[in-house]
Design a protein around this motif. Sequence first.
Motif, short mmCIF file in Angstrom:
data_model
loop_
_atom_site.label_atom_id
_atom_site.label_comp_id
_atom_site.label_asym_id
_atom_site.label_seq_id
_atom_site.Cartn_x
_atom_site.Cartn_y
_atom_site.Cartn_z
N ASN A 113 -44.36 -29.78 42.39
CA ASN A 113 -44.10 -30.76 43.44
C ASN A 113 -42.71 -30.62 44.02
OD1 ASN A 113 -46.18 -32.32 44.30
ND2 ASN A 113 -46.03 -33.81 42.63
N ALA A 114 -41.74 -30.33 43.16
CA ALA A 114 -40.35 -30.26 43.62
C ALA A 114 -40.15 -29.11 44.61
CB ALA A 114 -39.42 -30.08 42.42
N ALA A 115 -41.03 -28.10 44.57
CA ALA A 115 -40.88 -26.94 45.45
C ALA A 115 -41.28 -27.25 46.89
CB ALA A 115 -41.69 -25.77 44.91
N GLY A 116 -42.09 -28.29 47.09
CA GLY A 116 -42.47 -28.64 48.45
C GLY A 116 -43.64 -27.84 48.97
N ASN A 117 -43.73 -27.74 50.30
CA ASN A 117 -44.86 -27.07 50.96
C ASN A 117 -44.75 -25.56 50.84
OD1 ASN A 117 -45.45 -29.65 51.70
ND2 ASN A 117 -44.97 -29.38 53.89
N THR A 118 -45.84 -24.90 51.18
CA THR A 118 -45.79 -23.44 51.28
C THR A 118 -46.81 -22.99 52.32
OG1 THR A 118 -45.72 -21.36 50.03
CG2 THR A 118 -47.50 -22.91 49.48
N SER A 119 -46.75 -21.69 52.70
CA SER A 119 -47.59 -21.21 53.80
C SER A 119 -47.65 -19.68 53.74
CB SER A 119 -46.99 -21.65 55.15
OG SER A 119 -45.70 -21.08 55.32
N ILE A 120 -48.40 -19.10 54.67
CA ILE A 120 -48.41 -17.64 54.83
C ILE A 120 -48.29 -17.29 56.31
CG2 ILE A 120 -49.60 -15.45 54.39
CD1 ILE A 120 -51.24 -16.73 52.26
N LEU A 136 -42.44 -25.55 60.28
CA LEU A 136 -41.57 -24.99 61.30
C LEU A 136 -42.20 -23.77 61.98
CD1 LEU A 136 -38.70 -25.21 62.51
CD2 LEU A 136 -37.93 -23.63 60.73
N LEU A 137 -42.81 -22.87 61.19
CA LEU A 137 -43.34 -21.61 61.74
C LEU A 137 -44.85 -21.58 61.81
CD1 LEU A 137 -40.97 -19.08 59.90
CD2 LEU A 137 -40.80 -19.91 62.26
N THR A 138 -45.52 -22.37 60.98
CA THR A 138 -46.99 -22.41 60.98
C THR A 138 -47.41 -23.67 60.26
OG1 THR A 138 -49.00 -21.17 60.41
CG2 THR A 138 -47.19 -21.09 58.82
N ARG A 139 -48.70 -23.89 60.12
CA ARG A 139 -49.15 -25.01 59.31
C ARG A 139 -49.00 -24.65 57.84
NH1 ARG A 139 -51.11 -29.06 62.37
NH2 ARG A 139 -51.92 -30.19 60.55
N GLU A 140 -48.66 -25.65 57.04
CA GLU A 140 -48.33 -25.41 55.64
C GLU A 140 -49.27 -26.18 54.72
OE1 GLU A 140 -44.28 -26.83 55.60
OE2 GLU A 140 -43.50 -24.90 56.33
N ALA A 141 -49.46 -25.64 53.52
CA ALA A 141 -50.20 -26.37 52.48
C ALA A 141 -49.25 -27.39 51.87
CB ALA A 141 -50.70 -25.40 51.42
N GLY A 142 -49.63 -28.68 51.98
CA GLY A 142 -48.72 -29.76 51.60
C GLY A 142 -48.90 -30.22 50.16
N ARG A 143 -48.37 -31.41 49.90
CA ARG A 143 -48.32 -31.93 48.53
C ARG A 143 -49.41 -32.94 48.22
NH1 ARG A 143 -45.87 -28.14 46.36
NH2 ARG A 143 -46.80 -29.28 44.64
N LYS A 258 -38.56 -31.44 38.07
CA LYS A 258 -38.04 -32.70 38.64
C LYS A 258 -39.20 -33.57 39.13
CE LYS A 258 -33.85 -32.30 41.11
NZ LYS A 258 -33.14 -31.68 42.26
N ALA A 259 -39.13 -34.85 38.81
CA ALA A 259 -40.21 -35.76 39.18
C ALA A 259 -40.00 -36.29 40.59
CB ALA A 259 -40.28 -36.90 38.17
N CYS A 260 -39.96 -35.38 41.54
CA CYS A 260 -39.82 -35.78 42.93
C CYS A 260 -40.47 -34.69 43.78
CB CYS A 260 -38.34 -35.96 43.30
SG CYS A 260 -37.31 -34.55 42.81
N THR A 261 -40.70 -34.95 45.03
CA THR A 261 -41.44 -34.03 45.89
C THR A 261 -40.49 -33.37 46.88
OG1 THR A 261 -43.44 -35.34 45.67
CG2 THR A 261 -43.32 -33.84 47.55
N SER A 262 -40.61 -32.08 47.02
CA SER A 262 -39.79 -31.31 47.98
C SER A 262 -38.30 -31.58 47.80
CB SER A 262 -40.21 -31.63 49.42
OG SER A 262 -41.58 -31.41 49.60
N CYS A 263 -37.88 -31.68 46.57
CA CYS A 263 -36.48 -32.07 46.32
C CYS A 263 -35.67 -30.93 45.69
CB CYS A 263 -36.45 -33.29 45.41
SG CYS A 263 -37.35 -33.02 43.88
#
Length: 531
Positions: A113-120, A136-143, A258-263
């Motif tokens: 979760n702490a890593a945030g979104n990702t994409s290709i 920013l550059l494409t649609r991303e797989a979210g949390r 870390k117990a937080c999202t995209s942090c």
Amino acid sequence: MRIREMKMKKAIAKTGSLLAPIALGMLLTATAYAAAPGITGPTFNLTAQAAFISQPDGAAVYSWGYGCNGAPTGYAPAAITNGFCNSMQVPGPTLIVTEGQSVTVRLTNGLPNAAGNTSILFPGFNVTATGGVQGLLTREAGRATTNNTVTYTFVASSPGTRAYYSGTQGDLQVEMGLYGAIIVPPSSVPAECTSGSHAANLTAEGFWGEADFRLANATGGVGAAYDHPKSCYDREYLFQYSEMDPRIHRQAEEQSTKACTSCMNVATEPYHPAYFMINGRSMPDNMDPNYALEYPHQPYNGNPHMHPGELTLLRIIGTGRWQHPFHEHGNHVRILARDGNMILSQSDANSLAGPLLFTTTTTPGQAMDGIYYWTGKGLNWDPYGHNPASNDPNAKLPCTADANGYNTGAPTAINYYEWCQDHNKPLQTAPFGDVAGGSPATLPDPNIFANGAWFGGSPYLGPNATVRAVGSTGTTPPSGTVGNSPTEEAGFAFMWHSHNEREITTNNIFPGGMLMMMLVDSREFVIDESN
Ligand SMILES: [Cu+2]
């Protein structure tokens, strides 16, 4: 490093650190080959996850990679039967689709979760992205469970080799391992690829019982990288070059729980890489087989083989942040294309216009295709050690020059593609195994490892080559280092390596990093890429 050529037996050492000559017998392990293995589509269900990848210094490096979300449709080339695709691997699965296919890639975010979104990102294709969340550059797989998966669709509109990689926080995510390759063979292979030297090479491979490991062989036994007669090839390999800074990976690991999202907050500068990898492995790990079970998250190796005269297609991708001046010893590489675009003459569409490169310097994010071959032309000595005075029939083979000077009349001859101008000019004429007489050269004593642990005791290719080579003391080559029967590999090993010499270390220990051996094998040695 200027090791021109060494003679060696089977593939190379797998060892924790340095090559110790005294342990040579133990270091010689099973053969390990490369080809360009991957998974077939045209629908791919991928996931991005964390796992530890291994390095030859014993390190287990926390990394992120793309992997298969369930079993893939299939594996290619078909002759490789032990493929696997785990839920995380570095590089990501090599996606193999045919020109014109509609491709669907579904990516599910399995990172912490702490890593945030990702994409290709799929540079070079016209991609439609649906689902997930807008990035920013494409649609991303979210949390969230509602936006955890993103779908990319595109038509594989043209052939070639291309990179794919994360389009989200690329300075961190590409460094962590979120990259891979997509290979698109042409929808049909030009007729020119089934005639001439390619047909003869096919005849030779079939005669010696060799399987076909090309991706562009749907119609059976022919290969072309592009829809162009100048892109025919006999073998192919994919090499992805990257580097890692272990400090970045350590900080990402520390923050992954870390117990937080995209942090996550990991500094990607200053940059001090310590690992330099080919297909996610450092030397000597890259000489172990594809899909070796000891590398569950690094399935692809770097270990090219070929026979004299074969055209070997190199698919090269720079995936890290640095350029790597990679040198293919033995010959230059003719560049066919960059990022899937063939480089042709402006005035003659039938002629290649790509450069002939001494080092195929990678550029981050860029892919290129090139052709490499080796024949022995220009050595000014006979690499087969032919000598008409020998009692060995293999040392008295004929060489009949074709219009280009090569022995191509009989594809099944052991010395097919010998350069005839140097025929019957052995480096050593006496003592010459079974022949006595005067000599222009005395070979080194094969029992003295000052020549290197990979010196096999003979400068010659082919069967009985070691019988024809005798050292200064008259000794026979040491056991365990000679390729003396048709089932033993007795090729010339050309060191292929980065010319940035720190990049041929693993964590500053030589040898390691971006280093592999191109093995040019005599014809009767069956190159089997399936294990
Ligand atoms: Cu070099």
